[in-house]
Write an enzyme that holds these catalytic residues in place. Structure first.
Site, short mmCIF file in Angstrom:
data_model
loop_
_atom_site.label_atom_id
_atom_site.label_comp_id
_atom_site.label_asym_id
_atom_site.label_seq_id
_atom_site.Cartn_x
_atom_site.Cartn_y
_atom_site.Cartn_z
N GLU A 1 0.82 -1.20 0.00
CA GLU A 1 0.00 0.00 0.00
C GLU A 1 0.86 1.26 0.00
O GLU A 1 0.52 2.27 -0.64
CB GLU A 1 -0.93 0.00 1.22
N PRO B 1 10.10 -17.05 0.74
CA PRO B 1 8.87 -17.10 1.55
C PRO B 1 8.34 -15.71 1.86
O PRO B 1 9.10 -14.75 2.00
CB PRO B 1 9.32 -17.83 2.82
N GLY C 1 13.98 -6.96 1.45
CA GLY C 1 14.55 -5.84 0.70
C GLY C 1 15.31 -6.20 -0.55
O GLY C 1 15.91 -5.32 -1.17
#
Length: 444
Positions: free
Chosen positions: A76, A283, A325
């Protein structure tokens, strides 16, 4: 459908919720602060969840707005950053505040927010935390992303004169069913928004059924199509390409509990005809790495784990990428990506990030969170739906053995994303018009 009463008053349920959040706020804060601390977030920044700002409000030129975006987590927040960049190009004098609730979204924001914006953790949805937050920041407009319906926050912001929008809106069927049982409160909350932009017509219809004003509701597509590509690391890409030494590769990304077994079964089948094939298994929740590692071992496959620094060698059949990341680098590394959260009824994950990196997409049938995205993307040839391990192995094998079909799928995925991203200009126009944030172009 008759036009709903946009002056619907707060309900007894709303007042009860507000009173309850006041009582539970200390306990809720203890829980969220502990979670943030586990990710290395400082005490000062943890207190942002109580509405205590850690940064000053920006200096603004006369009439220039402060536009506040809120998104739950990384996905979001990325959609919000896309809109921040577009709005700033149209309103250079504006400044922006992005709030979210997770440490990973804060870390992402630190890397990707433009200079005109700053990040804070969102206040808990309790009267005192929200009051402190609003008294400090005094936003002119508040733009909430996807399904962030926080009653105390929305009500207080509206009462303070902040114009509100819900963008990229989506609600699960379960959420809609729950709100329909509380229709007067849903009607009150819908009436707080000046603009509601939904991912598809179904969500628009759902919001209308909950009391939203038809004049304020517009289907606008999925804003994630216009987000910038995930960043990649040239050094990491070079290191991995050297380690792979030309070996074929496919990726299973954002897998959830109960999905890794099917992925590993598919990989074992693929190894029969492609013995040098490597699988990068990523994952959704890296804290499950130990559990997943045990499954890989039980499957009789040799693996290396990213978080422990285990080297990727010619013997590695599965590379367990259990770090955060680095997803942009992994997507840039492989032309074939299976997106998890879809072999089970979880809702699926963002195919736009994959397509922007130049890869083709595989998904299971459980993509309800992207119901407006996957069917046309599949029809366009940019994604393929599979139902189980056997079909997953067949789809990967097809693209490994017929590179021209893989390239066609990659091109189709990219074209689809480019077409969808054109909706952003329409969204920005509606935001500027409905929220009254078109300030004169001045240097602050």
């Amino acid at each position: 459908m008759s036009k709903p009463d946009q002056t619907a008053p707060p309900t007894l349920l709303f007042y009860s919720y507000r009173a309850l959040t006041r009582l539970l706020a200390p306990f809720a804060y203890r829980k969220v602060a502990t979670k943030l601390a586990a990710h290395g977030v400082s005490d000062r920044r943890q207190r942002e969840r109580l509405g205590h700002a850690s940064q000053p409000r920006p200096d603004l030129a006369a009439s220039a707005p402060l536009i506040w975006f809120h998104g739950a987590s990384v996905g979001e927040s990325l959609a919000a950053i896309t809109l921040i960049n577009r709005l700033h190009a149209r309103i250079p004098a504006a400044r922006f505040l992005l709030t979210s609730g997770t440490a990973t979204s804060a870390a992402m924001a630190a890397k990707r927010l433009p200079d005109c914006a700053q990040h804070q953790f969102a206040p808990l949805d309790s009267p005192s935390a929200v009051a402190r937050f609003l008294a400090h920041w005094r936003p002119d407009a508040g733009i909430f992303v996807e399904s962030e319906l926080w009653p105390v926050t929305l009500s207080a912001a509206k009462a303070g004169g902040t114009r509100l929008a819900l963008v990229n809106a989506r609600l699960s069927a379960k959420s809609v069913a729950v709100w329909r049982k509380k229709l007067p409160t849903a009607r009150y909350l819908m009436g707080l928004f000046d603009l509601l932009l939904t991912q598809n017509q179904q969500v628009a219809d759902d919001l209308l059924s909950l009391g939203a004003d038809p004049a304020r509701v517009f289907p606008s597509g999925n804003l994630k199509a216009g987000a910038a590509a995930l960043p990649d690391s040239p050094d990491l890409l070079g290191e991995m390409r050297t380690a792979l030494a030309g070996r074929p590769l496919w990726i299973a990304s954002s897998t959830h509990k109960g999905e890794e077994e099917a992925v590993l079964d598919a990989h074992k089948v693929l190894l029969q005809d492609h013995p040098e094939l490597c699988l990068f298994l990523i994952p959704r929740h890296p804290e499950r790495a130990e559990e997943i590692g045990a499954k890989i071992t039980q499957a009789g496959l040799a693996y290396a784990k990213r978080s422990t620094g285990t080297a990727l060698t010619s013997e590695t059949q599965v590379y367990l990428a259990d770090t955060l990341g680095e997803l942009g680098s992994w997507y840039a590394l492989s032309p074939i990506v299976f997106l998890g959260g879809s072999l089970r009824p979880i809702g699926g994950h963002n195919p736009f990030e994959v397509a922007q990196a130049g890869a083709a997409v595989l998904t299971g049938p459980g993509y309800s969170n992207f119901i407006e995205t996957y069917p046309p993307m599949i029809a366009a040839g940019g994604a393929t739906e599979i139902g189980d391990a056997r079909e997953l192995a067949q789809a990967v094998d097809l693209w490994l053995t017929q590179p021209e079909q893989l390239q066609n799928a990659r091109n189709a995925a990219r074209r689809y994303v480019d077409e969808q991203s054109g909706q952003l200009d329409v969204v920005v126009d509606r935001l500027i018009s409905s929220l009254g944030v078109n300030a004169p172009e001045r240097t602050p």
